[in-house]
Every structure is written in structure tokens, then in C-alpha cells.
Design an enzyme around this catalytic site. Structure first.
Site, PDB file in Angstrom:
ATOM      1  CG  ASP A 167      55.362  88.374  84.107  1.00  0.00           C
ATOM      2  OD1 ASP A 167      54.487  87.793  83.446  1.00  0.00           O
ATOM      3  OD2 ASP A 167      56.183  87.784  84.832  1.00  0.00           O
TER       4      ASP A 167
ATOM      5  CB  CYS B  49      63.607  79.514  83.277  1.00  0.00           C
ATOM      6  SG  CYS B  49      62.576  80.530  84.320  1.00  0.00           S
TER       7      CYS B  49
ATOM      8  CE  LYS C 148      55.874  85.518  76.980  1.00  0.00           C
ATOM      9  NZ  LYS C 148      55.967  84.388  77.905  1.00  0.00           N
ATOM     10  CG  ASN C 149      52.587  85.186  79.499  1.00  0.00           C
ATOM     11  OD1 ASN C 149      53.317  84.597  78.697  1.00  0.00           O
ATOM     12  ND2 ASN C 149      53.060  85.855  80.526  1.00  0.00           N
TER      13      ASN C 149
ATOM     14  NE  ARG D 214      58.474  79.778  86.119  1.00  0.00           N
ATOM     15  CZ  ARG D 214      58.433  80.436  84.948  1.00  0.00           C
ATOM     16  NH1 ARG D 214      59.557  80.841  84.408  1.00  0.00           N
ATOM     17  NH2 ARG D 214      57.289  80.668  84.330  1.00  0.00           N
ATOM     18  N   PRO D 215      58.621  74.609  89.340  1.00  0.00           N
ATOM     19  CG  PRO D 215      57.877  74.374  91.537  1.00  0.00           C
ATOM     20  CD  PRO D 215      58.683  75.278  90.657  1.00  0.00           C
TER      21      PRO D 215
ATOM     22  NE  ARG E  99      61.384  82.474  76.076  1.00  0.00           N
ATOM     23  CZ  ARG E  99      61.316  81.696  77.145  1.00  0.00           C
ATOM     24  NH1 ARG E  99      62.348  81.583  77.959  1.00  0.00           N
ATOM     25  NH2 ARG E  99      60.215  81.030  77.427  1.00  0.00           N
TER      26      ARG E  99
ATOM     27  CB  ILE F   7      55.808  85.641  91.981  1.00  0.00           C
ATOM     28  CG1 ILE F   7      54.636  86.559  92.304  1.00  0.00           C
ATOM     29  CG2 ILE F   7      55.414  84.503  91.057  1.00  0.00           C
ATOM     30  CD1 ILE F   7      53.395  85.842  92.819  1.00  0.00           C
TER      31      ILE F   7
ATOM     32  NE  ARG G 121      59.061  76.740  83.448  1.00  0.00           N
ATOM     33  CZ  ARG G 121      57.865  76.543  84.006  1.00  0.00           C
ATOM     34  NH1 ARG G 121      56.886  77.347  83.686  1.00  0.00           N
ATOM     35  NH2 ARG G 121      57.672  75.537  84.822  1.00  0.00           N
TER      36      ARG G 121
HETATM   37  C1  EPZ Z   1      52.943  82.439  84.295  1.00  0.00           C
HETATM   38  O1  EPZ Z   1      53.964  81.508  84.583  1.00  0.00           O
HETATM   39  C2  EPZ Z   1      53.544  83.385  83.269  1.00  0.00           C
HETATM   40  N1  EPZ Z   1      53.917  82.634  82.070  1.00  0.00           N
HETATM   41  C3  EPZ Z   1      54.775  84.074  83.843  1.00  0.00           C
HETATM   42  O2  EPZ Z   1      55.248  85.006  82.872  1.00  0.00           O
HETATM   43  C4  EPZ Z   1      54.348  84.836  85.096  1.00  0.00           C
HETATM   44  O3  EPZ Z   1      55.491  85.431  85.679  1.00  0.00           O
HETATM   45  C5  EPZ Z   1      53.701  83.863  86.098  1.00  0.00           C
HETATM   46  O4  EPZ Z   1      52.584  83.189  85.468  1.00  0.00           O
HETATM   47  C6  EPZ Z   1      53.189  84.582  87.335  1.00  0.00           C
HETATM   48  O5  EPZ Z   1      52.245  85.538  86.965  1.00  0.00           O
HETATM   49  C7  EPZ Z   1      52.956  82.292  81.193  1.00  0.00           C
HETATM   50  O6  EPZ Z   1      51.786  82.586  81.366  1.00  0.00           O
HETATM   51  C8  EPZ Z   1      53.416  81.516  79.986  1.00  0.00           C
HETATM   52  P1  EPZ Z   1      52.793  80.288  88.174  1.00  0.00           P
HETATM   53  P2  EPZ Z   1      53.596  80.175  85.470  1.00  0.00           P
HETATM   54  O7  EPZ Z   1      52.459  78.850  88.008  1.00  0.00           O
HETATM   55  O8  EPZ Z   1      52.241  79.724  85.151  1.00  0.00           O
HETATM   56  C9  EPZ Z   1      55.029  78.241  91.811  1.00  0.00           C
HETATM   57  C10 EPZ Z   1      56.805  86.027  81.449  1.00  0.00           C
HETATM   58  O9  EPZ Z   1      57.750  86.782  81.712  1.00  0.00           O
HETATM   59  N2  EPZ Z   1      54.532  76.976  91.261  1.00  0.00           N
HETATM   60  O10 EPZ Z   1      51.691  81.259  88.410  1.00  0.00           O
HETATM   61  O11 EPZ Z   1      54.714  79.219  85.315  1.00  0.00           O
HETATM   62  C11 EPZ Z   1      56.054  78.903  90.912  1.00  0.00           C
HETATM   63  O12 EPZ Z   1      57.344  78.388  91.169  1.00  0.00           O
HETATM   64  C12 EPZ Z   1      56.558  84.812  82.314  1.00  0.00           C
HETATM   65  O13 EPZ Z   1      55.992  86.198  80.514  1.00  0.00           O
HETATM   66  C13 EPZ Z   1      54.693  75.828  92.000  1.00  0.00           C
HETATM   67  O14 EPZ Z   1      55.253  75.834  93.086  1.00  0.00           O
HETATM   68  O15 EPZ Z   1      53.633  80.784  86.925  1.00  0.00           O
HETATM   69  C14 EPZ Z   1      55.931  80.351  91.304  1.00  0.00           C
HETATM   70  O16 EPZ Z   1      56.669  80.574  92.489  1.00  0.00           O
HETATM   71  C15 EPZ Z   1      57.633  84.615  83.369  1.00  0.00           C
HETATM   72  N3  EPZ Z   1      54.237  74.654  91.491  1.00  0.00           N
HETATM   73  C16 EPZ Z   1      54.452  80.508  91.629  1.00  0.00           C
HETATM   74  O17 EPZ Z   1      53.953  79.183  91.855  1.00  0.00           O
HETATM   75  C17 EPZ Z   1      53.589  74.590  90.279  1.00  0.00           C
HETATM   76  O18 EPZ Z   1      53.155  73.494  89.880  1.00  0.00           O
HETATM   77  C18 EPZ Z   1      53.630  81.142  90.498  1.00  0.00           C
HETATM   78  O19 EPZ Z   1      53.896  80.409  89.324  1.00  0.00           O
HETATM   79  C19 EPZ Z   1      53.432  75.787  89.542  1.00  0.00           C
HETATM   80  C20 EPZ Z   1      53.908  76.969  90.047  1.00  0.00           C
END
Ligand code: EPZ
Length: 461
Positions: A345, A149, A47-48, A154-155, A437, A367, A125
Site C-alpha cells: 500500500d 478491482c 481505514k483498514n 482479489r479472490p 475512499r 502482492i 470489497r
Molecule cells: C488488505 O486487502 C488491505 N485492505 C489492502 O489495502 C492491502 O493492500 C492488502 O490487505 C495487503 O496488505 C483492507 O485491509 C481493507 P490480502 P486484502 O487478502 O485482505 C491473495 C488499500 O489500499 N488472496 O492480504 O484483500 C490476493 O489476491 C487496500 O487500503 C487470495 O489469493 O488482501 C493478494 O494477492 C488495497 N485469496 C494476496 O492474497 C484470498 O482468498 C494478499 O491479499 C485472499 C487473498
């Protein structure tokens, strides 16, 4: 036929319809614990990985064919977002209905509003990933803020920071990201992400493919899904190097053409199945997996007492996982962190396994700020654990007894299913729309290797 004769039938039919209608929107899984697992499972596409690849189709007016898309609601939503933007999408389901191929064409969008609506973005998102490609190709976009969420705020500041540095003018107006490129074309940047972000890396990569000049992205995410996206983009004519390292170099080009791409296997689905055998016992072969995407989990489960072997098969690499119930599970600690460390995850799934391990296991979640909601539901099943901020302490082995539990997010729902496999009696997992999902037919796959599990409510993705 008099009205009287018609009325009883109409009432019966209507109430039957109503009960089905009500029930179908509250799908739940009922698992009877105690069966070990034996057989083979074909892992679906990731999915990701598919989500950013779908967004990549916006970068070209030519068709992009994506196969091995998992039949999950997040993918369905992302395709709806592209249709809302004016793309044509043709779906062809695979035989088993658990995956499909989609041909996406983003032609004649120029005159459209280029707006990703709140109604769709709020449910998924990752829709924010359309922002980079829309700015790169059309110089404008309106995308609803995704919001938080269950697992965290999730900023998207890291996404917006990079795109602004590329020359986008971005405002937040009434919950929408209103973005324009006054200069007409995005400009390449030498950019260091202040923290590792999968989504921000993907959004910026997508934008940089059509930017003027050569971009360098430092502290980029290393997740396998990033490499898969880069492979598709290069097949479309992009010039990306540095995959597998934290520094990506992207030479902007004038246009991208169509292509065809098979989504990589879902490492999180595969890891969930490995955890299922670890907790329930048995001997299962996973087909179409990439072991290198799962090294941290394989290492953990081997140290806990599972036997995991790799070999080649018809669908590519295979992983065989064995655990005799007589083989005690040993407690072990994990700390989640960006790839190649232990993936957040799979944290919830590992917690379920740890409830059955002998000793004290410690989980550190680094994370997301709220990713232990499954712990409370595991406690209702009888798990013996304590949460202290971003640390979970799990004491085992704990006897689990089936009851009704509630899914709170995607991976938490999978974890409750795993716990149900070993809990005595029946476990009912409510609100499995969370599960739908990200897992295509999880209950069918587990039932196929001997789990006693069925979906009630009759809904489908
Ligand atoms: C991706 O989410 C995945 N989703 C998530 O999988 C996964 O948990 C996550 O990466 C971490 O590996 C998809 O790929 C669709 P990040 P993403 O940006 O991109 C912070 C699942 O269960 N952050 O790597 O949203 C954030 O809050 C989902 O399949 C900022 O601060 O994750 C987090 O603490 C859940 N500012 C950290 O970075 C930003 O602009 C990592 O988030 C973006 C993120």
C-alpha cells in the site's frame, strides 16, 4: 409577477444548479508544485483497521463504540452494509470533521435476511468481512461476491476454504455467497493458510471467536490491523492469543459483549505524508503515529537521505521527517511483501519519491498482479520509468511538469498528489473519488503544512 419575469431567473438558477451538480460528481485536485512542507499533521484512524472492527460489532447484541474512524467513503459504505443487515448506527463527527465515533448495535437481527447487497459490496470489497461474524452468530449469511478491482482479481478462496472447514456450507448462487451452518454452530479448526492473507485471517478470526472449541490459525497475517482487531475482540470477551506472531489461538466462547475501542493510527496515511516530505522537501511532525508500524518505510527514506526522528507528544508517539532540498535523494530498491516487509500500500508512493532520486531504483511488487497503473500517469508528468511484469525500474532524478492525470485506484491517487507537489506548474488529478475512499482530508492536511493544493468540484465524502 408575470411568467416572463420568473422564466429568466428559473433558467439561471437551473443551469447553475446543473453545473454544480455535474461538477460536484467529478471532483479533482489541483496542485501547484514547488512548495516545501513545514508544520504538523494529525494522522487519522486506520481505514483498514476500522473495517474489520466494524464487522466485529455483528458478533454481539450489545453496543460497540468505535472512535477515530476516518471520514472516508469506505467506512461510510461499511456502516451502510451493517445498517442494511439491520444494525443501528449512530455517528458523532469529531470537531474537524475528519474523523468520527460510531456506536453500532447488532440487536434483533435474527429474523432478518442477513444479506449484504451487491450495490454496496461492489463498491467496497472488504464488506466480505461480514461473512465470518454472521455465520458465527446466526449460522447463515448471504453476501455478494466482492469481485476484483483495479489492482487485481482479489479472490476470496482463502476466506471460503477456512469457513467451510469450520462447518459452513457455502454455495455461489447468482454472484452471491450463500452460506449456512447445518450443524448450528461453527466448529474450531487447526488451519494453515496456504498464503498470507489479511482479509482471510480477519474473517476466520471473527468466525472463530464464537466457534465450538479452540482454533489455531497458522501462517496468519501479521499486519498491525490484525492486532487491533484482536484487541477489540478480546475487549468484547473473546479469547485470542498469539498476536504479533503468525500463529493465532482462539478459544471459542458462547457470546460476546459490547465494548469501546479507538482505532489505531493509519500507517499508510502516515507513510504517505512521510513520502510527501521526502519528495517536496521540508520539516513536518506527524502526530498520533505508531513508528513500529512503519519501520520498513522509515528505513527506506533514511537510506534515501531523509532525517526521521521519534518522540512523545500529546497525541502519543510523533514522527518528525526532514529533508533539505539541497540533500540529494539516493536511489534505493524495494520489494513488497506481507508485514513487516515493505507494504504494497506504500509502493506507489515510494515510486513517486524514487522519480526524484539520483540513480536507478527497482521496485518488485509481489502482492498484487496489477499495481503499477500509477506508473503510466507518472510518466505523463515526466517520470522516467519502465515496467517489466511485476518489476518497475525508475531512473532519476526526472523533471516533472504539471498536467492533468487520472487516478486509477486509492493509493495511485495519493501518488499523483505527491508527484504534483514537486512537478513544475499545475497538476490536476481527476477521479479523486478513489482518494476519498481511504484518505480523510488529504488536501486539507497537506495545505495545512504549506502545499498549494485545492479541491475543485466541491464534492465531499
Ligand atoms: C488488505 O486487502 C488491505 N485492505 C489492502 O489495502 C492491502 O493492500 C492488502 O490487505 C495487503 O496488505 C483492507 O485491509 C481493507 P490480502 P486484502 O487478502 O485482505 C491473495 C488499500 O489500499 N488472496 O492480504 O484483500 C490476493 O489476491 C487496500 O487500503 C487470495 O489469493 O488482501 C493478494 O494477492 C488495497 N485469496 C494476496 O492474497 C484470498 O482468498 C494478499 O491479499 C485472499 C487473498
Amino acid at each position: 409577477m408575470g411568467l416572463r419575469n420568473v422564466k429568466p431567473k428559473f433558467n439561471a438558477g437551473f443551469s447553475l444548479f446543473l453545473s454544480f451538480a455535474l461538477e460536484s460528481c467529478v471532483d479533482r485536485l489541483v496542485i501547484t508544485g514547488g512548495s516545501s512542507l513545514k508544520g504538523r499533521i494529525l494522522v487519522s484512524g486506520a481505514k483498514n483497521a476500522a473495517l474489520p472492527c466494524i464487522a466485529a460489532a455483528l458478533l454481539s447484541p450489545e453496543p460497540v463504540l468505535l472512535s477515530h474512524l476516518p471520514a472516508v467513503s469506505d467506512i461510510r459504505t461499511m456502516l451502510k452494509v451493517l445498517e442494511a443487515l439491520g444494525c443501528s448506527v449512530v455517528r458523532v463527527p469529531d470537531e474537524d470533521g475528519l474523523q468520527y465515533t460510531a456506536t453500532i448495535q447488532a440487536a434483533d437481527l435474527e429474523q432478518g435476511e442477513l444479506k449484504a447487497p451487491y450495490e454496496l459490496v461492489k463498491t467496497m470489497r472488504a464488506s466480505i468481512l461480514v461473512l465470518g461474524p454472521l455465520l458465527a452468530r446466526f449460522g447463515r449469511a448471504t453476501v455478494s461476491l466482492p469481485g476484483g478491482c483495479a489492482i487485481g482479481a482479489r479472490p476470496i478462496n482463502l476466506h471460503l476454504e477456512a469457513l467451510t472447514r469450520m462447518g459452513a456450507h457455502i454455495e455461489i448462487i447468482q454472484g452471491y455467497v450463500e452460506a449456512k451452518v447445518p450443524g448450528g454452530r461453527l466448529q474450531a479448526i487447526d488451519h494453515t493458510f496456504e498464503k498470507v492473507s489479511v482479509g482471510a485471517t480477519e474473517n476466520t478470526m471473527l468466525a472463530a471467536t464464537l466457534a465450538e472449541g479452540t482454533s489455531i490459525l497458522r501462517n496468519a497475517a501479521l499486519e498491525p490491523e490484525i492486532g487491533d482487531l484482536a484487541e477489540l475482540l478480546n475487549k468484547m470477551g473473546a479469547r485470542i492469543t498469539g498476536m504479533g506472531t503468525t500463529t493465532l489461538t482462539i478459544q471459542g466462547v458462547a457470546a460476546l459483549h459490547g465494548s469501546a475501542h479507538a482505532t489505531i493510527p493509519d500507517r499508510i496515511e502516515a507513510g504517505t505524508h512521510l513520502c510527501a516530505v521526502a519528495i517536496a522537501g521540508g520539516d513536518v511532525v506527524l502526530e498520533r503515529v505508531r513508528p513500529d508500524d512503519l519501520r520498513s518505510l522509515i528505513d527506506l527514506l533514511e537510506r534515501m537521505g531523509c532525517l526521521i526522528t521519534e518522540r512523545d507528544g500529546a497525541e502519543g508517539r510523533q514522527l518528525r521527517v526532514q529533508r533539505e532540498l539541497s540533500q540529494k535523494l539516493r536511489a534505493r530498491d524495494i520489494t513488497t511483501a506481507p508485514f513487516p516487509s515493505f507494504p504494497t500500500d506504500l509502493q506507489a508512493q515510494a515510486m513517486a519519491v524514487m522519480t526524484q532520486a539520483h540513480g536507478i531504483s527497482v521496485i518488485k511488487e509481489t502482492i498484487f498482479e496489477n499495481r503499477f497503473q500509477h506508473a503510466m500517469e507518472l510518466e505523463r508528468l515526466g517520470a522516467n520509468l519502465r515496467i517489466d511484469g511485476s518489476t518497475a525500474i525508475v531512473a532519476g532524478p526526472a523533471k516533472l511538469t504539471g498536467c492533468t492525470v487520472m487516478a486509477t485506484d486509492l493509493r495511485a491517487s495519493a501518488t499523483l498528489v505527491l508527484a504534483g507537489l514537486v512537478a513544475e506548474g499545475e497538476t490536476t488529478v481527476d477521479r479523486i473519488y478513489h482518494l476519498d475512499r481511504g484518505y480523510a482530508g488529504l488536501e486539507k492536511k497537506l495545505e495545512g503544512v504549506g502545499a498549494r493544493i485545492q479541491r475543485m468540484g466541491g464534492g465531499s465524502v
